[in-house]
Write a protein that holds these residues in place. Structure first.
Motif, PDB file in Angstrom:
ATOM      1  N   UNK A   3       0.815  -1.218   0.000  1.00 61.30           N
ATOM      2  CA  UNK A   3       0.000   0.000   0.000  1.00 61.30           C
ATOM      3  C   UNK A   3       0.848   1.268   0.000  1.00 61.30           C
ATOM      4  N   UNK A   4       2.035   1.203   0.603  1.00 63.78           N
ATOM      5  CA  UNK A   4       2.907   2.386   0.647  1.00 63.78           C
ATOM      6  C   UNK A   4       3.726   2.560  -0.634  1.00 63.78           C
ATOM      7  N   UNK A   5       3.566   1.633  -1.588  1.00 64.68           N
ATOM      8  CA  UNK A   5       4.280   1.735  -2.852  1.00 64.68           C
ATOM      9  C   UNK A   5       5.753   1.385  -2.763  1.00 64.68           C
ATOM     10  N   UNK A   6       6.150   0.781  -1.674  1.00 61.99           N
ATOM     11  CA  UNK A   6       7.571   0.491  -1.449  1.00 61.99           C
ATOM     12  C   UNK A   6       8.020  -0.810  -2.120  1.00 61.99           C
ATOM     13  N   UNK A   7       7.194  -1.866  -2.076  1.00 63.57           N
ATOM     14  CA  UNK A   7       7.619  -3.186  -2.548  1.00 63.57           C
ATOM     15  C   UNK A   7       6.617  -3.807  -3.519  1.00 63.57           C
ATOM     16  N   UNK A   8       7.142  -4.439  -4.546  1.00 55.83           N
ATOM     17  CA  UNK A   8       6.361  -5.286  -5.446  1.00 55.83           C
ATOM     18  C   UNK A   8       7.009  -6.660  -5.404  1.00 55.83           C
ATOM     19  N   UNK A   9       6.189  -7.697  -5.297  1.00 58.49           N
ATOM     20  CA  UNK A   9       6.698  -9.060  -5.207  1.00 58.49           C
ATOM     21  C   UNK A   9       6.462  -9.784  -6.525  1.00 58.49           C
ATOM     22  N   UNK A  10       7.541 -10.342  -7.077  1.00 58.12           N
ATOM     23  CA  UNK A  10       7.472 -11.027  -8.363  1.00 58.12           C
ATOM     24  C   UNK A  10       8.043 -12.438  -8.224  1.00 58.12           C
ATOM     25  N   UNK A  11       7.552 -13.304  -9.075  1.00 58.23           N
ATOM     26  CA  UNK A  11       8.063 -14.666  -9.158  1.00 58.23           C
ATOM     27  C   UNK A  11       8.956 -14.729 -10.386  1.00 58.23           C
ATOM     28  N   UNK A  12      10.141 -15.333 -10.248  1.00 60.03           N
ATOM     29  CA  UNK A  12      11.084 -15.352 -11.358  1.00 60.03           C
ATOM     30  C   UNK A  12      11.554 -16.744 -11.721  1.00 60.03           C
ATOM     31  N   UNK A  13      12.204 -16.795 -12.854  1.00 61.75           N
ATOM     32  CA  UNK A  13      12.803 -18.038 -13.333  1.00 61.75           C
ATOM     33  C   UNK A  13      14.264 -18.081 -12.905  1.00 61.75           C
ATOM     34  N   UNK A  14      14.941 -19.101 -13.304  1.00 61.47           N
ATOM     35  CA  UNK A  14      16.321 -19.350 -12.875  1.00 61.47           C
ATOM     36  C   UNK A  14      17.213 -18.123 -13.042  1.00 61.47           C
ATOM     37  N   UNK A  15      17.953 -17.807 -11.981  1.00 60.57           N
ATOM     38  CA  UNK A  15      18.897 -16.697 -12.005  1.00 60.57           C
ATOM     39  C   UNK A  15      20.330 -17.191 -12.134  1.00 60.57           C
ATOM     40  N   UNK A  16      20.504 -18.503 -12.286  1.00 67.27           N
ATOM     41  CA  UNK A  16      21.830 -19.063 -12.504  1.00 67.27           C
ATOM     42  C   UNK A  16      22.693 -19.150 -11.261  1.00 67.27           C
ATOM     43  N   UNK A  17      22.097 -19.188 -10.097  1.00 65.52           N
ATOM     44  CA  UNK A  17      22.857 -19.299  -8.853  1.00 65.52           C
ATOM     45  C   UNK A  17      22.276 -20.423  -8.002  1.00 65.52           C
ATOM     46  N   UNK A  18      21.971 -21.536  -8.650  1.00 63.39           N
ATOM     47  CA  UNK A  18      21.267 -22.642  -8.003  1.00 63.39           C
ATOM     48  C   UNK A  18      21.974 -23.156  -6.753  1.00 63.39           C
ATOM     49  N   UNK A  19      23.290 -23.136  -6.760  1.00 59.95           N
ATOM     50  CA  UNK A  19      24.045 -23.632  -5.613  1.00 59.95           C
ATOM     51  C   UNK A  19      23.910 -22.765  -4.385  1.00 59.95           C
ATOM     52  N   UNK A  20      23.396 -21.562  -4.556  1.00 64.80           N
ATOM     53  CA  UNK A  20      23.245 -20.626  -3.443  1.00 64.80           C
ATOM     54  C   UNK A  20      21.784 -20.347  -3.116  1.00 64.80           C
ATOM     55  N   UNK A  21      20.915 -21.237  -3.511  1.00 58.74           N
ATOM     56  CA  UNK A  21      19.468 -21.057  -3.352  1.00 58.74           C
ATOM     57  C   UNK A  21      19.075 -21.041  -1.876  1.00 58.74           C
ATOM     58  N   UNK A  22      17.928 -20.414  -1.597  1.00 55.50           N
ATOM     59  CA  UNK A  22      17.045 -19.674  -2.491  1.00 55.50           C
ATOM     60  C   UNK A  22      17.617 -18.304  -2.846  1.00 55.50           C
ATOM     61  N   UNK A  23      17.274 -17.856  -4.057  1.00 60.00           N
ATOM     62  CA  UNK A  23      17.846 -16.630  -4.613  1.00 60.00           C
ATOM     63  C   UNK A  23      16.750 -15.597  -4.850  1.00 60.00           C
ATOM     64  N   UNK A  24      17.075 -14.351  -4.548  1.00 56.83           N
ATOM     65  CA  UNK A  24      16.188 -13.214  -4.732  1.00 56.83           C
ATOM     66  C   UNK A  24      16.961 -12.142  -5.488  1.00 56.83           C
ATOM     67  N   UNK A  25      16.284 -11.446  -6.397  1.00 59.75           N
ATOM     68  CA  UNK A  25      16.902 -10.300  -7.066  1.00 59.75           C
ATOM     69  C   UNK A  25      16.054  -9.067  -6.760  1.00 59.75           C
ATOM     70  N   UNK A  26      16.736  -8.001  -6.365  1.00 63.30           N
ATOM     71  CA  UNK A  26      16.067  -6.737  -6.051  1.00 63.30           C
ATOM     72  C   UNK A  26      16.321  -5.761  -7.199  1.00 63.30           C
ATOM     73  N   UNK A  27      15.241  -5.269  -7.786  1.00 61.58           N
ATOM     74  CA  UNK A  27      15.291  -4.288  -8.874  1.00 61.58           C
ATOM     75  C   UNK A  27      16.151  -4.733 -10.053  1.00 61.58           C
TER      76      UNK A  27
END
Length: 158
Positions: A112-136
């Protein structure tokens, strides 16, 4: 209209290619404009097309093909969680559920404050370090336990 700063950055990207291949910088140009505005409106894409001497539809084809381009406005921080199998087996589901609880939103929603949007993504190529998140689409975070997620959200809220 492209800002002077965006034009300068795009010109640096264009200079990496032969003079008759200016359009090869389209992906970089879109990333530059998105970073400046937070997303790519039809007008932004048309500006990139005009600057690179391309048909607007050709720029739209690139922007709609790749998932790193945002075609709708969203939160100041777009948090994208990899949910492919390796990440899923290493706790991505739990990480996503924790983010949803903490933020009070679901996939493709904005707080509601416009600060965060949550998205689901496909492979980021860092499987050995999972779980992986990318910001912006710029900052990759690995090993995202609930504790690390809470730390990250606290940092982003500052």
């Amino acid at each position: 209209m492209l800002s002077d700063a965006a034009r300068k950055k795009i010109d640096r990207e264009v200079a990496k290619y032969p003079p008759d291949q200016k359009q090869s910088a389209v992906m970089a140009a879109l990333a530059i404009v998105q970073h400046e505005h937070g997303w790519l409106s039809p007008e932004h894409m048309a500006d990139v097309a005009g600057y690179l001497g391309m048909a607007p539809v050709a720029v739209e084809e690139v922007a709609t093909f790749y998932n790193m381009y945002e075609l709708e406005p969203g939160g100041e921080y777009r948090i994208c969680v990899c949910t492919n199998l390796p990440c899923a087996l290493s706790g991505a589901g739990e990480a996503a559920a924790h983010l949803k609880r903490r933020l009070g939103i679901g996939w493709n929603e904005t707080t509601a404050d416009g600060k965060f949007t949550l998205k689901e993504g496909e492979c980021f190529g860092a499987c050995g370090d999972a779980p992986v998140v990318i910001v912006n689409n710029r900052k990759m975070l690995v090993g995202m336990t609930p504790e690390r997620i809470d730390e990250t959200l606290a940092e982003l809220r500052k």
